[in-house]
Design an enzyme around this catalytic site. Structure first.
Site, mmCIF file in Angstrom:
data_model
loop_
_atom_site.group_PDB
_atom_site.id
_atom_site.type_symbol
_atom_site.label_atom_id
_atom_site.label_comp_id
_atom_site.label_asym_id
_atom_site.label_seq_id
_atom_site.Cartn_x
_atom_site.Cartn_y
_atom_site.Cartn_z
ATOM 1 N N SER A 1 -9.976 -10.374 -6.835
ATOM 2 C CA SER A 1 -10.183 -10.080 -8.134
ATOM 3 C C SER A 1 -9.190 -9.081 -8.610
ATOM 4 O O SER A 1 -8.330 -8.409 -7.740
ATOM 5 C CB SER A 1 -11.468 -9.160 -8.189
ATOM 6 O OG SER A 1 -11.635 -8.658 -9.618
ATOM 7 N N TYR B 1 -16.713 -2.204 -5.849
ATOM 8 C CA TYR B 1 -16.334 -3.409 -6.022
ATOM 9 C C TYR B 1 -15.024 -3.594 -5.839
ATOM 10 O O TYR B 1 -14.450 -4.208 -5.335
ATOM 11 C CB TYR B 1 -16.854 -3.886 -7.425
ATOM 12 C CG TYR B 1 -16.352 -5.367 -7.831
ATOM 13 C CD1 TYR B 1 -17.210 -6.252 -7.240
ATOM 14 C CD2 TYR B 1 -15.412 -5.720 -8.826
ATOM 15 C CE1 TYR B 1 -16.929 -7.852 -7.694
ATOM 16 C CE2 TYR B 1 -14.926 -6.889 -8.926
ATOM 17 C CZ TYR B 1 -15.705 -7.852 -8.550
ATOM 18 O OH TYR B 1 -15.281 -9.197 -8.623
#
Length: 244
Positions: A128, A141
């Site tokens: 990501s 995350y």
């Protein structure tokens, strides 16, 4: 173009969103596609698995080998997010995020390596842009995605001599069922869509197909000399500086 005729691909989290787009691209190019996720997958050869459990990844790989007899590409796409700042996050939530986003890919790679060595196969980890930057309340995350980028480099270094290539893709804002729900929860969804478009130089958000094209290239024989890299695919979002 059918670069994957006769080849077998495993995509985790392949029943929806980015994973589904990736699975469809491989199928279009001739691959036999297995997906692994909590629920069933009516579109592909799905394997139900709770990837937070450490015994699930080796079982998934073993089932692919039992049913197909080979493995040519592994795409670690499954992931999740629990939002909180560090001081507000429970240890249980932190550990669950790590289990799904980082430990599961590690265990899948570990189980798949002997089979990928036999086929000179490829691994792509879906990271990501939050493995590079971070949005508010995304401590766990962001940490797991940065770790996944690091794991990508380590596997590339350790197993390049086996003929295995390992790369990562770092998507930005990609249209999905979850992002649509998020947009519709805004007070003014139309205005929010316009705002999101403007932070991208290409003036649109991404699609699962955008990501799938890059993943397929990285797993194909067209790519024989790229490994250990993390490719940002975000429509230019992270290179556009905000106005003062």
């Amino acid at each position: 173009m059918r670069r994957f005729d006769g080849k077998v691909v495993l995509v985790t989290g392949g029943s929806q969103g980015i994973g589904q787009g990736i699975a469809r691209r491989f199928r279009e190019e001739g691959a036999r596609v297995f997906t692994a996720q909590r629920g069933q997958d009516a579109e592909f050869e799905g394997i139900e698995a709770d990837l937070s459990a450490p015994d699930s990844p080796p079982r998934v790989v073993a089932e692919v080998m039992e049913r197909a007899g080979r493995l040519d590409a592994l795409v670690n796409n499954a992931g999740m997010m629990r939002e909180a700042r560090v001081e507000d996050m429970s240890l249980a939530d932190w550990q669950f995020n790590i289990a799904v986003n980082l430990t599961a890919p590690f265990l899948l790679i570990k189980a798949a390596l002997p089979h990928l060595r036999a086929t000179k196969g490829a691994i792509v980890n879906i990271g990501s842009i939050e493995g590079i930057g971070c949005n508010p309340q995304h401590a766990s995350y962001s940490a797991t995605k940065a770790g996944l980028h690091g794991l990508t480099r380590a596997v590339a270094v350790d197993h390049g001599e086996d003929g295995i290539r390992c790369n990562a893709v770092a998507p930005g804002w990609i249209d999905s069922e979850l992002s649509e729900i998020y947009i519709e929860s805004m007070p003014d969804p139309v205005a929010f869509r316009q705002k999101i478009s403007k932070i991208h130089p290409v003036r649109r958000t991404g699609t699962p197909a955008d990501v799938a094209g890059l993943v397929a290239f990285l797993c194909s024989e067209d790519n024989g000399f790229i490994t250990g890299q993390t490719y940002t695919i975000d429509g230019g979002r992270t290179v556009q500086l905000p106005l003062p």
